[in-house]
Design a protein around this motif. Structure first.
Motif, PDB file in Angstrom:
ATOM      1  N   CYS A 129      28.089  93.279  50.627  1.00  0.00           N
ATOM      2  CA  CYS A 129      27.169  92.243  50.133  1.00  0.00           C
ATOM      3  C   CYS A 129      26.914  91.193  51.210  1.00  0.00           C
ATOM      4  O   CYS A 129      27.846  90.562  51.712  1.00  0.00           O
ATOM      5  CB  CYS A 129      27.768  91.586  48.892  1.00  0.00           C
ATOM      6  SG  CYS A 129      26.842  90.153  48.329  1.00  0.00           S
TER       7      CYS A 129
ATOM      8  N   HIS B  36      31.840  87.272  44.140  1.00  0.00           N
ATOM      9  CA  HIS B  36      30.802  88.269  43.952  1.00  0.00           C
ATOM     10  C   HIS B  36      30.658  88.571  42.468  1.00  0.00           C
ATOM     11  O   HIS B  36      31.576  89.083  41.833  1.00  0.00           O
ATOM     12  CB  HIS B  36      31.110  89.560  44.722  1.00  0.00           C
ATOM     13  CG  HIS B  36      29.981  90.539  44.600  1.00  0.00           C
ATOM     14  ND1 HIS B  36      28.855  90.461  45.403  1.00  0.00           N
ATOM     15  CD2 HIS B  36      29.758  91.543  43.735  1.00  0.00           C
ATOM     16  CE1 HIS B  36      28.010  91.407  45.038  1.00  0.00           C
ATOM     17  NE2 HIS B  36      28.530  92.072  44.021  1.00  0.00           N
TER      18      HIS B  36
ATOM     19  N   LEU C 246      25.683  88.216  50.938  1.00  0.00           N
ATOM     20  CA  LEU C 246      26.055  86.853  50.554  1.00  0.00           C
ATOM     21  C   LEU C 246      27.568  86.664  50.584  1.00  0.00           C
ATOM     22  O   LEU C 246      28.053  85.596  50.962  1.00  0.00           O
ATOM     23  CB  LEU C 246      25.470  86.499  49.189  1.00  0.00           C
ATOM     24  CG  LEU C 246      23.946  86.336  49.185  1.00  0.00           C
ATOM     25  CD1 LEU C 246      23.445  85.911  47.817  1.00  0.00           C
ATOM     26  CD2 LEU C 246      23.476  85.358  50.259  1.00  0.00           C
ATOM     27  N   CYS C 247      28.330  87.696  50.229  1.00  0.00           N
ATOM     28  CA  CYS C 247      29.791  87.612  50.395  1.00  0.00           C
ATOM     29  C   CYS C 247      30.131  87.385  51.866  1.00  0.00           C
ATOM     30  O   CYS C 247      31.015  86.586  52.198  1.00  0.00           O
ATOM     31  CB  CYS C 247      30.471  88.882  49.893  1.00  0.00           C
ATOM     32  SG  CYS C 247      30.585  88.983  48.097  1.00  0.00           S
TER      33      CYS C 247
ATOM     34  N   HIS D 288      23.911  89.244  43.947  1.00  0.00           N
ATOM     35  CA  HIS D 288      25.049  88.312  43.960  1.00  0.00           C
ATOM     36  C   HIS D 288      24.476  87.000  43.454  1.00  0.00           C
ATOM     37  O   HIS D 288      23.496  86.504  44.035  1.00  0.00           O
ATOM     38  CB  HIS D 288      25.601  88.204  45.400  1.00  0.00           C
ATOM     39  CG  HIS D 288      26.711  87.216  45.579  1.00  0.00           C
ATOM     40  ND1 HIS D 288      27.845  87.490  46.330  1.00  0.00           N
ATOM     41  CD2 HIS D 288      26.854  85.938  45.129  1.00  0.00           C
ATOM     42  CE1 HIS D 288      28.652  86.419  46.312  1.00  0.00           C
ATOM     43  NE2 HIS D 288      28.063  85.468  45.613  1.00  0.00           N
TER      44      HIS D 288
HETATM   45 ZN   LIG Z   1      28.518  89.230  47.036  1.00  0.00          ZN
END
Ligand SMILES: [Zn+2]
Length: 150
Positions: free
Chosen positions: A11, A53, A13-14, A99
């Motif tokens: 991910c 997440h 954004l993670c 996310h």
């Molecule tokens: Zn994420």
């Protein structure tokens, strides 16, 4: 914050959350990390990324949804103080990146805002996705911090 943050290796954004020096990072709030959006066609546009997440906003326990909304409200207040927009658009989409994140998008009057009655997503990408220079980002983040963020 009392729990281990959960991450998904694939991910984007993670990945941003795990980098404390990530470009455009403004501050950390209770449920989210705040970033200046990577395109500043709409001056002050921020994105709040949930610290864990999670794919679906509605699947979060209600107290977390409420705290996340309080984060969004805090960002909107800072944007209002810093940039005095005509209005603010709040968008929790998840159509592209799964996310939970909130866009807080200041909107202005023409000509700074080419179509104030439409969502920003209907504008041509070539117009909207204008990027932001390092110096300009630092200036905008400084204004947000001066208005109470971080
Ligand atoms: Zn994420």
């Amino acid at each position: 914050m009392g729990h281990e943050a959960s991450r998904l290796a694939t991910c984007p954004l993670c990945a941003r959350l795990d980098d404390p020096t990530a470009a455009l990072r403004v501050c950390e709030l209770r449920e989210s990390v705040v970033f200046l959006h990577e395109h500043q066609r709409y001056e002050g546009w921020c994105v709040l990324v949930l610290k864990d997440h999670a794919v679906h906003l509605a699947a979060l326990p209600m107290p977390r949804q409420v705290r996340l909304w309080e984060d969004v409200s805090q960002v909107a207040s800072a944007i209002t103080r810093a940039f005095a927009p005509a209005r603010i658009n709040y968008e929790c989409l998840g159509n592209v990146v799964g996310h939970v994140h909130w866009h807080v998008i200041p909107r202005y009057t023409e000509p700074a805002d080419p179509d104030p009655r439409a969502t920003v997503w209907v504008r041509p990408a070539a117009e909207r996705d204008c990027g932001v220079s390092v110096d300009r980002a630092a200036e905008l983040i400084g204004k947000l911090r001066g208005a109470g963020l971080g």
